[in-house]
Enzyme design. Structure first.
Site, PDB file in Angstrom:
ATOM      1  N   ASP A 240      -8.962  40.955  72.044  1.00  0.00           N
ATOM      2  CA  ASP A 240      -9.378  40.501  73.366  1.00  0.00           C
ATOM      3  C   ASP A 240     -10.869  40.172  73.259  1.00  0.00           C
ATOM      4  OD1 ASP A 240      -9.563  39.726  75.980  1.00  0.00           O
ATOM      5  OD2 ASP A 240      -8.565  41.485  76.799  1.00  0.00           O
TER       6      ASP A 240
HETATM    7  C1  BGC Z   1      -9.142  38.977  79.222  1.00  0.00           C
HETATM    8  C2  BGC Z   1      -8.080  38.193  78.470  1.00  0.00           C
HETATM    9  C3  BGC Z   1      -8.502  36.754  78.367  1.00  0.00           C
HETATM   10  C4  BGC Z   1      -9.861  36.690  77.678  1.00  0.00           C
HETATM   11  C5  BGC Z   1     -10.389  35.286  77.515  1.00  0.00           C
HETATM   12  C6  BGC Z   1     -10.531  38.769  78.622  1.00  0.00           C
HETATM   13  O1  BGC Z   1     -11.528  39.334  79.393  1.00  0.00           O
HETATM   14  O2  BGC Z   1      -8.807  40.346  79.196  1.00  0.00           O
HETATM   15  O3  BGC Z   1      -6.851  38.292  79.127  1.00  0.00           O
HETATM   16  O4  BGC Z   1      -7.542  36.026  77.663  1.00  0.00           O
HETATM   17  O5  BGC Z   1     -10.806  37.411  78.449  1.00  0.00           O
HETATM   18  O6  BGC Z   1     -10.735  34.755  78.752  1.00  0.00           O
END
Ligand code: BGC
Length: 838
Positions: A240
């Protein structure tokens, strides 16, 4: 009977990839497992590799352009898709993801989110499918398969037990192995086995499964042991965003690609670690092969076509048509007093359309799922299309927002050069202007300014035309200086880093607001300087929300106005719900009540006009204290860009609202089995074990306002008979015959639940759920017609994890299969005796 979900077939030409990886210099290998920026991997043109582009997900494909004007098809929030219980629609959504990805030049979509709705307060509840792992899995498998069949990768997230937002980067979910296997891992397992998912995103949070408590990205037993070795996942584990906290720990754990890059722990330290022998080069080679395999699958490696794209090229889906049908079908009729609805045949001449969400519908949740919609329309337009000729009066009727909403830059603001919008300047530490542009839409995020950016300055003149008290302000975090109309509103020297997007204690800025009494139209000058944040590995951005509230009418006046409109109309449609202050990534909810004065509005309108339909515009459960008093209540979801028209289709009876709740609707907040998600000393204890969602309600013997699986549609159904037979592979085929006893054609979701065999004392076994969803099927029938639904209950639906033997078992005995309309409305029972297996 085989209980294990077998592994993926080995890729035929992996040898080529291994050979290609072997010829790369170490520096390139390391660069390949670290993002090149926010949304891509590096390109190595010398070996025919272009960058792999990724983009959020999961309510559309946002795209990665920096022009700030790129729009996308805005899908309903995922729980609406799950509410259709319709795998064919899930196929269509997968195809639409692929089409949208292609349109935006995206190879991998960061979706779907297959975490389980463990608690209704979870901030990202709307992004998930269901509180049930089987329903989650079925929908997700179809979405992912359909997209990947068209050569677009899906990055399934967030592995695993990442089910709430409070302290989201640091909490550890304490979940026993059996619960992990049966509930939280199940969708991921199904996606690897049944959809051959090409990519999985590892969560911010950690897991303590009794053997190891560690961040997911360092949890070798889960990430490498279960996901890769046991299930045979041959894709890429992506971190993530900014979740990677270590070099060796994450390499060992099983992370393959640190996102974003190019810096961060791996960008800064991985090469050194390999050179110093702290990380084995073979471990990097293995990750490189995985990234190359993904590149080949999406067509980013020379000579490779996107996998399967030839198979499913076909015609491009008509996004608007698919989305409109999808969201109309997803709507759940919670209540419908006989004959009250639909009203098409009555053709109301006057409609009072009231409620804060009637004026300002909430069509997508907050956070990274946001896309800039291709189109926007109003609920009034949707109803006008559905009821031609009707006179529609629109009234807000209630207050639902705590903070002033986002400032409408296009309508109200002028930049210093006179153009519409606000001037945004990126400043160096010494005040030099590095870049400047006029923006007309502000989401609080800015593009990637160069590394020496220190601050972002926003300037605009804001037109205040309406007499009365206006509120104008800026919500920000960290270092800033805000001046409105020459008056310094607030200043701070506190600097922030990555936590600005990650930590719920700082990422929800309460705006600093100046209240201005306006007697005649005037213009105020806004001048805000906020810190440009350079969190580790992340592009810079400023976190600031420009807000404005027009003179607020007192709540009593709003109410009286709406009630008068409702009384005078033939039909009242009340649209109540949540907004992005309530449902968003980054924080959990603190209450299940509808915000503001909305409950009072519903009650008053019901009293004023008996011909009222209430529409709930929310993703996650809210308590509806007036539910039993309302003749017709429709759960409308966060419906994406086609929501207004779809709502018109449903209310006019053009499309059957065939939705069934994918979660339990509580009547009282105090009844909720898992009422909050606040870590204690950094730990969230999944003490309820496998008794998640409706299983928890059944175990505790509590009655919700509407059970899991509930939904009426516009017709009625009789369950006639059911019949079951077991296949050689252990699946149980259940044929359920139903009759549409109503006056309208309809769709029924036939649900089959499983109850376990009694224990030796003849009692239900204490450790298994009272009942759980075995499977389901959707059928269509004309009025009076009889039809048979074939429901396949997979052998895997009967298994349970034996932690002592560390394997799946099916306890022998007689299972009761119960077919019905919800987890509590069970119409037909069948007993199936199973020999058992391990
Ligand atoms: C979120 C993800 C997301 C990523 C990119 C993160 O903060 O938890 O679900 O895909 O950001 O935006």
């Amino acid at each position: 009977m085989s209980l294990d979900t077998a592994t993926q077939p080995p890729a035929a030409d992996d040898q080529d990839l291994t050979a290609l990886a072997a010829q790369l210099p170490l520096e390139d290998k390391v660069r390949l497992v670290v993002g090149a920026g926010l949304w891509s991997t590096i390109a190595l043109p010398e070996v025919g590799l272009r960058a792999i582009q990724v983009s959020d997900g999961p309510a559309g494909v946002r795209g990665v352009s920096e022009d700030g004007v790129e729009t996308s098809a805005s899908f309903p929030a995922p729980s609406a898709l799950a509410a259709t219980w319709d795998v064919e629609l899930a196929d269509e959504v997968g195809a639409l993801f692929a089409a949208e990805a292609r349109r935006h030049g995206v190879d991998v979509v960061l979706a779907p989110q297959v975490n389980i709705q463990r608690t209704p307060v979870g901030g990202r509840h709307f992004e998930c499918y269901s509180e049930d792992p089987h329903l989650t899995s079925e929908i997700a498998v179809h979405v992912v398969r359909a997209a990947q069949d068209r050569g677009v990768g899906m990055c399934v997230k967030h592995f695993v037990a990442n089910d709430s937002e409070t302290q989201r980067t640091s909490y550890v979910s304490r979940v026993d192995e059996r619960t992990l296997r049966e509930v939280y891992l199940q969708p991921f397992e199904r996606l690897v086995h049944d959809a051959h998912a090409w990519s999985v995103m590892g969560a911010y949070s950690g897991v303590d499964d009794g053997t190891l408590a560690a961040p997911v990205l360092e949890h070798r037993p889960l990430l490498t042991g279960v996901l890769k070795d046991e299930w045979g996942f041959d894709g890429v584990v992506v971190s993530d965003w900014v979740a990677t906290k270590s070099v060796e720990g994450a390499v060992e754990g099983g992370l393959d690609l640190q996102m974003p890059g190019p810096d961060g722990p791996w960008g800064d330290g991985l090469l050194d670690a390999v050179r110093a022998g702290r990380v084995d080069q073979a471990a990097i080679d293995e990750k490189v092969v995985r990234v190359l395999r993904l590149a080949r699958r999406v067509g980013a490696l020379a000579g490779s076509d996107p996998a399967g794209s030839h198979r499913a090229a076909g015609t491009l889906p008509d996004a608007r048509e698919v989305l409109r049908r999808l969201v109309a079908r997803s709507m759940v009729v919670l209540r419908d007093e006989a004959g009250a609805w639909p009203v098409a045949q009555h053709g109301p001449a006057t409609i009072a359309l009231v409620g804060p969400n009637a004026v300002d519908p909430f069509v997508q949740g907050g956070g990274s799922a946001y896309v800039r919609p291709d189109r926007r329309s109003t609920v009034e337009e949707g109803l006008a299309e559905a009821f031609p000729g009707a006179t529609i009066t629109v009234r807000p009727g209630a207050v639902s927002r705590l903070h002033p909403p986002r400032l409408d830059l296009l309508a109200r603001c002028a930049a210093p050069d006179g153009s519409r919008g606000a001037l945004v300047e990126v400043l160096a530490a010494d005040g030099t202007v590095l870049a400047a542009e006029v923006v007309t839409d502000w989401s609080g995020w800015l593009r990637e300014p160069q590394a020496d950016a220190a601050a972002v300055r926003i300037r605009a003149e804001i037109r205040l035309d309406e007499p009365g008290r206006h509120e104008v302000g800026v919500g920000t975090v960290g270092a800033h200086r805000l001046v409105v109309d020459g008056q310094e509103l607030s200043t701070s020297t506190h600097r922030v880093g990555a936590e600005v997007i990650l930590d719920s204690s700082v990422n929800q800025p309460a705006p600093v607001v100046l209240a201005l009494d306006v007697t005649e139209p005037r213009v105020v000058a806004l001048d805000a300087t906020v810190q440009a944040v350079h969190p580790v590995g992340y592009a810079s951005f400023a976190r600031a929300e420009l807000v404005h509230r027009v003179p607020a009418t007192p709540a009593e006046e709003l109410l009286a106005d709406a009630v008068a409109a409702a009384r005078d109309a033939e039909l009242a449609v009340v649209v109540v719900g949540t907004n992005e202050e309530i449902e968003s990534e980054g924080y959990d909810r603190t209450s299940l009540a509808l915000p503001g004065t909305q409950d009072a509005l519903v009650r008053a309108v019901l009293a004023a006009n008996p011909r009222t339909v209430v529409v709930v515009n929310a993703g996650a459960p809210v308590v509806l204290p007036w539910l039993d008093e309302a003749p017709t209540v429709v759960w409308g979801w966060l419906g994406g860009q086609e929501w207004p028209e779809a709502l018109g289709d449903v209310l006019a009876g053009r499309t059957e609202p065939a939705g069934r709740l994918p979660w339990t609707l509580p009547a009282d907040e105090a009844d909720v089995p898992v009422p909050h998600a606040v870590p204690v000393d950094g730990v969230i204890d999944y003490a309820e074990g496998v008794h998640v969602g409706y299983r928890g309600w059944l175990r505790l013997g509590r009655t919700p306002a509407a059970p899991f699986g509930h939904g009426l549609g516009w017709t009625t159904w009789r369950y006639d008979e059911a019949d079951a037979r077991t296949t050689p592979s252990g699946d149980v085929l259940v044929d359920v015959t139903v009759t549409n006893t109503g006056a309208r054609a309809g769709r029924e979701v036939v649900q089959v639940y499983v109850e376990p065999p009694a224990d030796d004392a003849g009692d239900p076994p204490a450790d298994r759920p009272v009942r759980w969803l075995g499977s389901f099927a959707v059928v269509h029938a004309e009025p009076g017609a009889r039809t048979t639904a074939r429901v396949r209950v997979d052998a895997r639906a009967l298994r349970t994890w034996d932690p002592v033997r560390s394997g799946w078992v099916v306890p022998a005995g007689t299972y009761r299969l119960r077919a019905g309309r919800s987890s509590s409305d069970l119409r037909l029972d069948l007993d199936v005796t199973v020999a058992g297996a391990s």
